[in-house]
Scaffold this motif. Structure first.
Motif, mmCIF file in Angstrom:
data_model
loop_
_atom_site.group_PDB
_atom_site.id
_atom_site.type_symbol
_atom_site.label_atom_id
_atom_site.label_comp_id
_atom_site.label_asym_id
_atom_site.label_seq_id
_atom_site.Cartn_x
_atom_site.Cartn_y
_atom_site.Cartn_z
ATOM 1 N N UNK A 182 0.827 -1.211 0.000
ATOM 2 C CA UNK A 182 0.000 0.000 0.000
ATOM 3 C C UNK A 182 0.859 1.259 0.000
ATOM 4 N N UNK A 183 0.240 2.370 -0.392
ATOM 5 C CA UNK A 183 0.940 3.658 -0.390
ATOM 6 C C UNK A 183 1.493 3.926 1.014
ATOM 7 N N UNK A 184 2.737 4.376 1.070
ATOM 8 C CA UNK A 184 3.389 4.621 2.348
ATOM 9 C C UNK A 184 4.236 3.468 2.837
ATOM 10 N N UNK A 185 4.273 2.377 2.064
ATOM 11 C CA UNK A 185 5.107 1.240 2.440
ATOM 12 C C UNK A 185 6.579 1.564 2.214
ATOM 13 N N UNK A 186 7.410 1.157 3.158
ATOM 14 C CA UNK A 186 8.864 1.276 3.019
ATOM 15 C C UNK A 186 9.411 -0.129 2.804
ATOM 16 N N UNK A 187 10.163 -0.315 1.720
ATOM 17 C CA UNK A 187 10.679 -1.642 1.392
ATOM 18 C C UNK A 187 12.177 -1.589 1.125
ATOM 19 N N UNK A 188 12.763 -2.770 1.090
ATOM 20 C CA UNK A 188 14.130 -2.881 0.599
ATOM 21 C C UNK A 188 14.153 -2.507 -0.882
ATOM 22 N N UNK A 189 15.342 -2.212 -1.380
ATOM 23 C CA UNK A 189 15.491 -1.821 -2.789
ATOM 24 C C UNK A 189 16.384 -2.828 -3.498
ATOM 25 N N UNK A 190 15.919 -4.077 -3.529
ATOM 26 C CA UNK A 190 16.660 -5.118 -4.223
ATOM 27 C C UNK A 190 16.504 -5.000 -5.729
ATOM 28 N N UNK A 191 17.186 -5.891 -6.441
ATOM 29 C CA UNK A 191 17.195 -5.847 -7.904
ATOM 30 C C UNK A 191 16.244 -6.855 -8.526
ATOM 31 N N UNK A 192 15.261 -7.299 -7.752
ATOM 32 C CA UNK A 192 14.262 -8.217 -8.291
ATOM 33 C C UNK A 192 14.618 -9.673 -8.137
ATOM 34 N N UNK A 193 15.738 -9.966 -7.486
ATOM 35 C CA UNK A 193 16.167 -11.334 -7.243
ATOM 36 C C UNK A 193 16.476 -11.495 -5.756
ATOM 37 N N UNK A 194 16.389 -12.727 -5.234
ATOM 38 C CA UNK A 194 16.737 -12.927 -3.824
ATOM 39 C C UNK A 194 18.175 -12.506 -3.532
ATOM 40 N N UNK A 195 18.383 -12.013 -2.353
ATOM 41 C CA UNK A 195 19.703 -11.621 -1.874
ATOM 42 C C UNK A 195 20.376 -10.592 -2.784
ATOM 43 N N UNK A 196 19.619 -9.548 -3.110
ATOM 44 C CA UNK A 196 20.202 -8.415 -3.839
ATOM 45 C C UNK A 196 19.945 -7.100 -3.112
ATOM 46 N N UNK A 221 1.006 2.220 -8.163
ATOM 47 C CA UNK A 221 1.808 1.505 -9.160
ATOM 48 C C UNK A 221 2.843 0.579 -8.517
ATOM 49 N N UNK A 222 3.272 0.929 -7.310
ATOM 50 C CA UNK A 222 4.250 0.064 -6.646
ATOM 51 C C UNK A 222 3.635 -1.302 -6.360
ATOM 52 N N UNK A 223 2.405 -1.296 -5.892
ATOM 53 C CA UNK A 223 1.724 -2.564 -5.613
ATOM 54 C C UNK A 223 1.404 -3.312 -6.902
ATOM 55 N N UNK A 283 6.196 1.429 7.583
ATOM 56 C CA UNK A 283 5.017 2.162 7.128
ATOM 57 C C UNK A 283 5.203 3.628 7.516
ATOM 58 N N UNK A 284 4.942 4.524 6.580
ATOM 59 C CA UNK A 284 5.045 5.956 6.867
ATOM 60 C C UNK A 284 3.884 6.360 7.767
ATOM 61 N N UNK A 285 4.214 6.876 8.945
ATOM 62 C CA UNK A 285 3.192 7.376 9.869
ATOM 63 C C UNK A 285 2.829 8.818 9.551
ATOM 64 N N UNK A 286 3.815 9.602 9.170
ATOM 65 C CA UNK A 286 3.581 10.983 8.753
ATOM 66 C C UNK A 286 4.716 11.396 7.826
ATOM 67 N N UNK A 287 4.385 12.297 6.899
ATOM 68 C CA UNK A 287 5.406 12.780 5.982
ATOM 69 C C UNK A 287 5.144 12.470 4.524
ATOM 70 N N UNK A 288 3.981 11.889 4.204
ATOM 71 C CA UNK A 288 3.685 11.651 2.793
ATOM 72 C C UNK A 288 3.548 12.969 2.037
ATOM 73 N N UNK A 289 3.205 14.051 2.750
ATOM 74 C CA UNK A 289 3.177 15.361 2.101
ATOM 75 C C UNK A 289 4.586 15.796 1.699
ATOM 76 N N UNK A 290 5.581 15.377 2.482
ATOM 77 C CA UNK A 290 6.973 15.670 2.127
ATOM 78 C C UNK A 290 7.357 14.904 0.860
#
Length: 317
Positions: A237-251, A263-265, A279-286
């Motif tokens: 969902x919008x506001x999710x914070x995830x790792x930034x891997x390269x689409x493969x395990x252990x990247x 679009x992320x989902x 999860x972003x609690x506040x700051x989506x306006x930023x």
């Protein structure tokens, strides 16, 4: 049972679970150390046998025109043994869903100077802010992986001061303990302070930060496992914070995405490859202020002005 007693009971249970996990990790490290010792002993035996063979032949008179025996170079054998030990440790870590370290003989949390600085950049800073003093500081790598810093029964929150305002993130230590531990460890090391939000990945509606040289190619010295249960249950969902891997395990390593659009989902609908760890609690306006900024180049992923993570502070609740 009162709410205080329930909270204490839950915290005690989580603390005991963490202690069991730490004991298991310690046992794994002991097995890896034993494996390295065994392989080193094997190399030693091979070297001794080789030297004895050379000494035994040394008493014979060489035939005329023959060359004296050469002392065998054992460095290659040692390198092969070390490589086999590292490979075995990597396989064991991957099977257990743990961090894969570049060098399992290095103590977790040990910083090594990368010698790499973010490139010089003359773009103005966004939102009237100034570039932090450490914007071009060399960032360390951690070839032994991050130290274990999470404690049971503690809820972790990240407060990020950016060039355009604060962002507060609830870290999901129960759903992604390995990724959260890495983030908390790096934040407490000051690793993120002065780095940039260097990319707006518009195709998947996420901004990217956390790279030691403000590029997608940074190597933190270790790779994180995929912790995908939450993403598979709830998506991104919008506001999710995830790792930034390269689409493969252990990247995945130090980098992270913050999703600002659906679009992320949808982009990962059939293949949940990024670990959700916040999860972003506040700051989506930023984030909205950032994504509304002008861009550079035809691709439109680089901002016309620089956006800094001025400070990342971890709070415990």
């Amino acid at each position: 049972m009162s709410s205080n007693k329930q909270r204490k009971s839950r915290q005690d249970a989580e603390r005991q679970q963490l202690e069991r996990e730490q004991q298991r990790l310690a046992a794994v490290r002991r097995r890896r150390t034993a494996l390295l010792s065994i392989l080193s002993a094997v190399v030693g035996v091979v070297v001794v046998v080789g030297l004895l063979a050379i000494l035994t032949r040394g008493g014979d008179e060489p035939d005329e025109g023959t060359q004296p025996p050469q002392v065998q170079d054992t460095s290659m054998l040692e390198e092969e043994a070390a490589g086999e030990a590292q490979g075995a440790a990597v396989n064991e870590a991957m099977a257990a869903g743990e961090v894969v370290a570049e060098d399992f003989t290095v103590e977790p949390g040990t910083a090594v100077d990368s010698g790499i600085k973010p490139p010089r950049d003359d773009r103005p800073v966004a939102c009237g802010a100034k570039a932090p003093a450490n914007a071009r500081a060399t960032r360390p790598r951690f070839p032994g992986g991050p130290a274990q810093v999470l404690e049971g029964g503690v809820d972790y929150v990240a407060r990020i001061t950016t060039s355009c305002g604060p962002i507060v993130i609830d870290l999901l230590e129960k759903d992604a303990p390995v990724a959260v531990n890495s983030f908390v460890f790096l934040a407490r090391q000051g690793f993120y302070d002065g780095l940039e939000v260097f990319r707006d990945y518009g195709a998947i509606a996420a901004v990217e930060a956390g790279s030691g040289d403000n590029t997608v190619g940074w190597d933190a010295g270790y790779q994180l496992p995929d912790e995908l249960d939450l993403a598979e249950r709830e998506g991104y969902p919008v506001g999710t914070v995830t790792t930034a891997g390269l689409g493969q395990p252990y990247t995945a390593g130090s980098g992270f995405f913050i999703a600002y659009g659906k679009e992320f989902d949808s982009g990962f609908a059939t293949n949940r490859v990024q670990t959700s760890f916040g999860r972003v609690l506040s700051g989506m306006d930023v984030i909205a202020t950032m994504t509304a900024m002008e861009r550079l180049g035809m691709g439109g992923e680089s901002f016309a002005k620089r956006l800094f993570l001025e400070k990342v502070v971890i709070e415990e609740r």
